[in-house]
Design an enzyme around this catalytic site. Structure first.
Site, short mmCIF file in Angstrom:
data_model
loop_
_atom_site.label_atom_id
_atom_site.label_comp_id
_atom_site.label_asym_id
_atom_site.label_seq_id
_atom_site.Cartn_x
_atom_site.Cartn_y
_atom_site.Cartn_z
N SER A 277 -21.24 53.93 -0.41
CA SER A 277 -22.08 55.09 -0.74
C SER A 277 -21.92 55.52 -2.20
O SER A 277 -22.91 55.79 -2.89
CB SER A 277 -21.78 56.26 0.20
OG SER A 277 -20.41 56.61 0.18
N HIS A 307 -19.32 51.41 7.17
CA HIS A 307 -18.98 52.50 6.23
C HIS A 307 -18.95 53.81 7.01
O HIS A 307 -18.15 53.98 7.92
CB HIS A 307 -19.97 52.51 5.07
CG HIS A 307 -19.59 53.41 3.93
ND1 HIS A 307 -18.31 53.84 3.71
CD2 HIS A 307 -20.34 53.96 2.93
CE1 HIS A 307 -18.27 54.61 2.63
NE2 HIS A 307 -19.50 54.71 2.15
N HIS A 353 -8.79 49.12 6.23
CA HIS A 353 -9.48 49.70 5.07
C HIS A 353 -9.57 48.63 3.99
O HIS A 353 -8.67 47.80 3.86
CB HIS A 353 -8.73 50.93 4.54
CG HIS A 353 -9.52 51.73 3.56
ND1 HIS A 353 -9.52 51.43 2.20
CD2 HIS A 353 -10.33 52.80 3.71
CE1 HIS A 353 -10.31 52.29 1.59
NE2 HIS A 353 -10.81 53.12 2.46
N ARG A 362 -5.91 60.80 4.53
CA ARG A 362 -6.92 61.66 5.16
C ARG A 362 -6.74 61.68 6.67
O ARG A 362 -7.03 62.68 7.33
CB ARG A 362 -8.33 61.17 4.78
CG ARG A 362 -8.62 61.21 3.28
CD ARG A 362 -9.94 60.55 2.95
NE ARG A 362 -9.94 59.15 3.30
CZ ARG A 362 -11.02 58.36 3.23
NH1 ARG A 362 -12.18 58.85 2.83
NH2 ARG A 362 -10.93 57.09 3.57
N ASP A 408 -11.61 57.75 9.65
CA ASP A 408 -12.53 57.84 10.79
C ASP A 408 -11.82 57.85 12.13
O ASP A 408 -12.40 58.25 13.14
CB ASP A 408 -13.52 56.68 10.75
CG ASP A 408 -14.39 56.69 9.51
OD1 ASP A 408 -14.88 57.77 9.16
OD2 ASP A 408 -14.57 55.63 8.90
#
Length: 471
Positions: A277, A307, A353, A362, A408
């Site tokens: 992105s 993504h 990743h 995160r 995620d």
């Protein structure tokens, strides 16, 4: 490259954090060092000429310095590992994780202003940090929050454009269509058509980026209420900050949910420039497409399952796991289900990743939020079990460079706990957040006069010929 005028301050900060705990006193000290100027645009106007000269000097003095060697593997593997982009706002380290202008996520949580003492950082504070390289004080963040509110009105034609789509269209399709409908408001397009010097391109880009960031929560919440709540729209609340107001317009006013949304928007905002992105926005923007066009393109990349759509896939996978095995699943049952997923040719969503080689920070901060606010949630307990089970299995598989969870793997169960359980919508939340990083970088792309991106491509035949000659 980071802002040269900020390097010394950030180095001192990292040193202080490395050698002593950050006390409330030191946080106040850092905020006092921040300028009292409340006008973000004025600060950028002062900083940009200096940074333009820094870039010219860097190119003149060090333009021929080699940054690494490109291999055939890199060429045919999605340019993985190549250093090829200038991205000012954040840097991703394989071992440390993301740093926003040099600050890690824990440091941002300590140093950026919050809605209440000890709370999660306000996204407006991160926006200020990404644009200026400086940690803002609460007064500056409150002023920026008010500025975003003043820019937040969405023209009616945007809602009509979304309404032209079937309500069954994917939320990301509706969201991206809304962004494209916003494009008719572009200040950059108007200014470019009238004619202006390249050194001033950043100013209408600033206007577009700030307007875009300000309006996205309204567009995104409209998509949610249209699809899932029979178009029962909730008006904005001007007394709330950016993330809290977004949560409110979605229909979630639990104070803990407001805190989660502040954390979510902050940590998803930027992840250096090489991800799909961010790179897409940079690439499209390099053609001098305005921020609306650039961000809409970025959303189309974010909507891919490799993504941003992965956060949707994680919760759907966990729900299928619970449906088949029940909530009180044993460790052995969990291992069997993971192996079943892998042997079917699928991946375990939320793990691995492209850059990181450790647990995503995160993920860690979301886990800490869950331990604080929802430690007994059954889905959180299941995510914790997966954290214990999945990495050893992926390591045993021997094909995964990073067996650890990414961002995620955790976000969906937190949102589900507070009632936002529509997994297909999760990527829209990601998109709203990512506008902060993308918008900040687009402003600096134009301020620094970065050129059209045009890498060289090759054919397999040309690679074979080159490698044969090299041998």
């Amino acid at each position: 490259m980071v802002f040269f005028r900020s390097v010394a301050a950030l180095s001192k900060l990292r040193s202080r954090l490395a050698h002593q705990s950050t006390s409330l006193g030191s946080i106040r000290w850092l905020q006092v060092q921040s300028t009292s100027d409340l006008d973000l645009h004025a600060q950028l106007k002062d900083m940009i000429p200096e940074q333009q000269e820094c870039l010219k000097k860097l190119k003149a003095e060090h333009g021929k310095v080699q940054l690494g060697n490109i291999t055939v593997d890199m060429v045919i593997s999605g340019m993985r590992g190549m250093t090829g982009l200038l991205w000012e706002t954040s840097l991703l380290d394989p071992d440390e994780g993301i740093r926003f202008r040099g600050l890690s996520i824990p440091e941002c949580q300590k140093l950026l202003p919050a809605a209440s003492p000890g709370g999660e950082p306000l996204p407006e504070g991160l926006l200020w940090l990404l644009l200026t390289g400086k940690v803002p004080n609460k007064e500056q963040v409150d002023g920026l929050s008010a500025e975003l509110q003043s820019r937040a009105k969405v023209p009616e034609h945007v809602f009509r454009a979304i309404d032209a789509l079937p309500v069954t269209a994917h939320p990301m399709t509706q969201f991206a269509s809304g962004v494209m409908a916003l494009q008719v408001e572009s200040e950059f397009q108007k200014a470019y058509e009238k004619g202006m010097p390249k050194t001033k391109f950043w100013e209408p880009t600033y206007e577009d980026s700030m307007n875009l960031i300000a309006r996205l929560p309204t567009v995104a919440s409209y998509v949610y209420r249209r699809i899932y709540k029979d178009v029962q729209i909730i008006p904005a609340d001007s007394s709330l900050d950016y993330a809290a107001n977004f949560s409110h317009m979605l229909g979630f006013d639990d104070p803990k949910m407001l805190e989660l949304m502040r954390l979510y928007v902050t940590i998803h905002s930027d992840h250096e420039g090489g991800n799909v992105s961010a790179h897409t926005a940079h690439l499209v923007g390099s053609a001098l497409s305005d921020p609306y066009l650039s961000f809409a393109a970025a959303l189309n990349g974010l909507a891919g399952p490799l993504h941003g759509l992965a956060n949707q896939e994680v919760l759907l996978w966990i729900e299928s796991l619970v449906k088949e095995c029940g909530e009180d699943i044993t460790t052995d049952q969990l291992k069997d289900y993971v192996w079943k997923t892998l042997k079917s040719g699928k991946v375990v969503p939320g793990y691995g990743h492209g850059v990181l080689r450790k647990t995503d920070p995160r993920y860690t901060c979301q886990r800490e939020f869950a331990l604080k606010h929802l430690p007994d949630d059954p889905f959180f307990k299941l995510v914790s079990k997966l954290y214990e089970v999945v990495p050893p299995i992926l390591t045993e598989l021997g094909k995964v460079k990073n067996p650890w969870p990414n961002v995620d793997a955790h976000s969906g169960v937190l949102l589900k706990h507070f009632g936002l359980s529509e997994a297909r919508y999760f990527t829209v939340l990601f998109g709203v957040s990512r506008s902060i990083g993308i918008g900040s970088q687009l402003i600096w792309d134009r301020a620094l006069g970065l050129p059209l991106e045009r890498p060289k491509s090759v054919t397999m035949d040309s690679l074979r010929t080159y490698c044969t000659k090299a041998a």
